[in-house]
Design a protein around this motif. Structure first.
Motif, PDB file in Angstrom:
ATOM      1  N   PRO A 115     -24.300 130.436  94.125  1.00  0.00           N
ATOM      2  CA  PRO A 115     -23.631 131.297  93.348  1.00  0.00           C
ATOM      3  C   PRO A 115     -23.653 132.724  93.636  1.00  0.00           C
ATOM      4  O   PRO A 115     -24.681 133.068  94.206  1.00  0.00           O
ATOM      5  N   LEU A 116     -22.568 133.487  93.264  1.00  0.00           N
ATOM      6  CA  LEU A 116     -22.674 135.017  93.749  1.00  0.00           C
ATOM      7  C   LEU A 116     -23.815 135.780  93.027  1.00  0.00           C
ATOM      8  O   LEU A 116     -24.403 136.373  93.436  1.00  0.00           O
ATOM      9  N   ASP A 117     -23.962 135.482  91.831  1.00  0.00           N
ATOM     10  CA  ASP A 117     -25.223 135.996  90.831  1.00  0.00           C
ATOM     11  C   ASP A 117     -26.460 135.495  91.448  1.00  0.00           C
ATOM     12  O   ASP A 117     -27.310 136.433  91.310  1.00  0.00           O
ATOM     13  N   VAL A 140     -29.437 143.133  98.167  1.00  0.00           N
ATOM     14  CA  VAL A 140     -28.566 142.732  99.370  1.00  0.00           C
ATOM     15  C   VAL A 140     -28.900 143.880 100.425  1.00  0.00           C
ATOM     16  O   VAL A 140     -29.503 144.687 100.078  1.00  0.00           O
ATOM     17  N   ILE A 141     -28.456 143.619 101.692  1.00  0.00           N
ATOM     18  CA  ILE A 141     -28.526 144.347 102.847  1.00  0.00           C
ATOM     19  C   ILE A 141     -27.084 144.601 103.017  1.00  0.00           C
ATOM     20  O   ILE A 141     -26.085 143.644 103.428  1.00  0.00           O
ATOM     21  N   ALA A 198     -29.102 137.661 100.446  1.00  0.00           N
ATOM     22  CA  ALA A 198     -27.602 137.993 101.022  1.00  0.00           C
ATOM     23  C   ALA A 198     -27.508 139.099 101.807  1.00  0.00           C
ATOM     24  O   ALA A 198     -28.246 140.081 101.750  1.00  0.00           O
ATOM     25  N   ILE A 199     -26.661 138.978 102.647  1.00  0.00           N
ATOM     26  CA  ILE A 199     -26.263 140.128 103.654  1.00  0.00           C
ATOM     27  C   ILE A 199     -24.638 140.476 103.128  1.00  0.00           C
ATOM     28  O   ILE A 199     -23.791 139.588 103.041  1.00  0.00           O
ATOM     29  N   VAL A 238     -23.807 135.177 102.822  1.00  0.00           N
ATOM     30  CA  VAL A 238     -23.087 136.379 103.227  1.00  0.00           C
ATOM     31  C   VAL A 238     -21.901 136.705 102.236  1.00  0.00           C
ATOM     32  O   VAL A 238     -21.246 135.540 101.813  1.00  0.00           O
ATOM     33  N   ILE A 239     -21.890 138.021 101.722  1.00  0.00           N
ATOM     34  CA  ILE A 239     -20.959 138.183 100.624  1.00  0.00           C
ATOM     35  C   ILE A 239     -20.156 139.385 101.573  1.00  0.00           C
ATOM     36  O   ILE A 239     -20.623 140.143 101.842  1.00  0.00           O
ATOM     37  N   ALA A 240     -18.816 138.861 101.263  1.00  0.00           N
ATOM     38  CA  ALA A 240     -17.580 139.707 101.963  1.00  0.00           C
ATOM     39  C   ALA A 240     -16.960 140.587 100.941  1.00  0.00           C
ATOM     40  O   ALA A 240     -16.750 140.267  99.646  1.00  0.00           O
ATOM     41  N   VAL A 241     -16.932 141.957 101.005  1.00  0.00           N
ATOM     42  CA  VAL A 241     -16.371 142.934 100.372  1.00  0.00           C
ATOM     43  C   VAL A 241     -15.059 143.519 100.861  1.00  0.00           C
ATOM     44  O   VAL A 241     -14.688 143.487 101.897  1.00  0.00           O
ATOM     45  N   ASP A 242     -14.282 144.119  99.891  1.00  0.00           N
ATOM     46  CA  ASP A 242     -12.891 144.679 100.489  1.00  0.00           C
ATOM     47  C   ASP A 242     -13.345 146.123 100.998  1.00  0.00           C
ATOM     48  O   ASP A 242     -14.269 146.987 100.475  1.00  0.00           O
ATOM     49  N   PRO A 243     -12.953 146.156 102.025  1.00  0.00           N
ATOM     50  CA  PRO A 243     -13.209 147.401 103.172  1.00  0.00           C
ATOM     51  C   PRO A 243     -12.797 148.820 102.624  1.00  0.00           C
ATOM     52  O   PRO A 243     -12.603 149.651 103.213  1.00  0.00           O
ATOM     53  N   ALA A 244     -11.738 148.654 101.568  1.00  0.00           N
ATOM     54  CA  ALA A 244     -11.219 149.900 101.200  1.00  0.00           C
ATOM     55  C   ALA A 244     -11.886 151.003 100.753  1.00  0.00           C
ATOM     56  O   ALA A 244     -12.795 150.827  99.858  1.00  0.00           O
TER      57      ALA A 244
END
Length: 547
Positions: A307-309, A316-317, A377-378, A427-433
């Motif tokens: 899970p994300l939590d 994280v890095i 996580a990264i 690996v956590i992907a985030v919005d690059p905005a």
């Protein structure tokens, strides 16, 4: 409606930020070992690869033709025709490879269509504007001169013609695929520039067009009946029917004199084949080195879902991806930067093997640092520059287009996923905005010291890490209303200079009287001239002079 930029126009509203998510780990595993073949073994492999390669080329040509029959019944007919010249399993591997290649070509064809449509729309918009018209943030302006306008009008006609041909191919289902690679095919006409002789080019061309790939089968002996590898490393191949006379073992098989021993993940591979689980194999030649290799691959279906939590709990890095380096920053679970920023450089010039080695080296150092810090996580940006590389969009900004094209988004993400899966790191992907803009605004100056100036990339890494943790990028926010000095009436946004009726006293909050807070203390709070100050306002001075 034509979009024009007007001076003083308000900035477009920010787009909504997508939620962060855990990227699915790489389900595929591939390992490689070298084959040290004898002269006889090499002759047999060359004959088998050339024969099956011709069948694969013929099948792809028929399947990728315009208006071809791609129904299941037509697939059965194709497979039956190939079985007579090879075997049932070889025919299944060839048709599956054809379907995969066709699907990839169709995706690339659709991306090419979207790129042409975007370029044409940009050209039509800029050509409709007057010369020298200013552009806005999201809409480019007109061209600078009539010469440039004329050149772009000609390019518009060229792109429309290309779009018409691409749409015709898309509607008919035709694809144009070069087995062996289009780049290598074009090199044939530029041998001097490539530094190759015709014989050397021919060796590369033939090796690239061979077909020596066998799909695995669960329940079969050692997971593959076509190319079989025993636990002790013995490799045997089921020969096609026309080449059965080359067999040196029973049932039309040829056993190689060389044995393999997969040192990387060898135990995992051995467990699979001993349990008769599917393993796919591929034999190929590197003509530059003159070496033969055996690749083994399989799919893992029992991957754990974290899970994300749980990934956020240990910090994280945050990693900011750039054209020549990775900027990384360690953050705790509360979003606070810890320690010094890290930079992992790589050089993406030269051959594809050199670029891949550079990425692997940079990611290896990143993962070693992540394991040393103990994070789970990264965080990376979910980047996609597919629609941002056209020269119609960025015009003369050639260096910027080269910068965007040089960022290895797809290869870096695939390589990072596979390496993180092996290391047990998510690996956590985030919005690059707005990560670079807001990171520089809120974090570059606070992180800068006399000994270590912070860069925009370091600040962007902090912004990426905070977004992956679910925190806002800005360092501090306004306190809750009832925790401010004057309750819920405190204004965090000041009035503009031209606003009227904003000069009144604030409403008094009922509270116990103190010696320093007597009755009538705030009655002259608005009148700046009634305060104990040495100066007077300009309006007060002008009023006194006019009397």
């Amino acid at each position: 409606m034509t979009l024009t930029a007007t001076p003083g126009a308000r900035r477009a509203p920010f787009r909504p930020i997508a939620a962060s998510f855990v990227v699915t780990e790489a389900a595929g595993v591939a390992i490689r070992d070298r084959l040290r073949l004898s002269g006889r073994d090499e002759e047999v492999l060359r004959a088998v690869g050339a024969h099956l390669g011709s069948l694969a080329s013929r099948d792809l040509r028929h399947y990728g033709a315009a208006n071809a029959d791609r129904s299941p019944a037509a697939w059965a007919v194709r497979k039956q025709a190939l079985t007579a010249d090879a075997s049932s399993r070889w025919a299944g591997a060839i048709t599956k490879s054809t379907h995969d290649q066709y699907a990839l070509a169709r995706r690339c064809q659709l991306a090419h269509l979207r790129g042409l449509e975007a370029g044409i729309a940009t050209l039509e918009h800029r050509l409709s504007l007057p010369l020298g018209a200013r552009g806005a943030k999201r809409a480019p302006g007109g061209y600078r001169s009539r010469r440039e306008w004329f050149a772009k009008s000609r390019r518009l006609l060229i792109l429309r013609d290309r779009l018409a041909r691409a749409r015709a191919d898309w509607e008919s289902g035709a694809v144009r695929v070069v087995r062996g690679g289009r780049r290598l095919a074009r090199t044939r006409h530029h041998l001097t520039e490539a530094g190759l002789s015709e014989q050397a080019w021919r060796a590369r061309w033939e090796a690239a067009r061979w077909f020596l790939t066998a799909d695995g089968e669960s329940g079969k002996r050692f997971g593959n009946e076509t190319i079989r590898v025993t636990p002790d490393g013995e490799v045997s191949i089921r020969l096609p029917a026309p080449l059965a006379y080359l067999a040196n073992a029973r049932h039309g098989r040829y056993v190689l004199a060389s044995k393999v021993s997969f040192r990387h993940r060898g135990a995992e591979w051995r467990d699979r084949i001993e349990a008769n689980r599917a393993v796919a194999y591929r034999i190929h030649l590197d003509p530059q080195r003159g070496r033969w290799y055996l690749d083994a691959s399989w799919t893992r279906k029992d991957l754990p879902v974290i899970p994300l939590d749980a990934l956020r709990a240990g910090g994280v890095i945050g990693v900011d991806t750039n054209a020549d380096h990775l900027a990384a920053r360690l953050l705790d679970s509360h979003g606070n930067p810890m320690g010094a920023p890290r930079r992992f450089d790589y050089d993406l010039t030269g051959t594809a093997d050199h670029r891949d080695a550079q990425l692997r080296h940079a990611l290896t150092r990143l993962l070693h640092w992540a394991e040393a810090t103990g994070v789970r996580a990264i965080a990376i940006e979910d980047l996609d520059f597919t629609g941002s590389k056209t020269r119609e969009k960025h015009g003369r900004r050639k260096r910027f287009r080269q910068l965007i094209s040089g960022i290895p988004t797809g290869r870096l993400r695939a390589r990072l996923l596979s390496m993180c899966a092996q290391a047990g790191i998510g690996v956590i992907a985030v919005d690059p905005a707005y990560t670079s803009m807001w990171g520089a605004e809120h974090w570059q100056k606070p992180l800068t010291t006399k000994q270590r100036p912070a860069t925009r990339h370091d600040a962007a890494a902090v912004a990426i890490g905070r977004r992956s943790l679910g925190h806002r990028i800005r360092r501090r926010t306004a306190p809750p209303p009832h925790h401010q000095s004057d309750g819920a009436g405190h204004r965090t946004a000041q009035a503009r200079p031209g606003d009227r009726e904003n000069e009144g006293n604030r409403p008094r909050v009922p509270r116990p009287r103190t010696r320093s807070d007597g009755a009538g203390r705030d009655r002259n709070a608005v009148d700046q001239n009634a305060q104990d100050r040495s100066g007077r306002s300009t309006e007060h001075v002008q009023l006194m002079l006019s009397l």
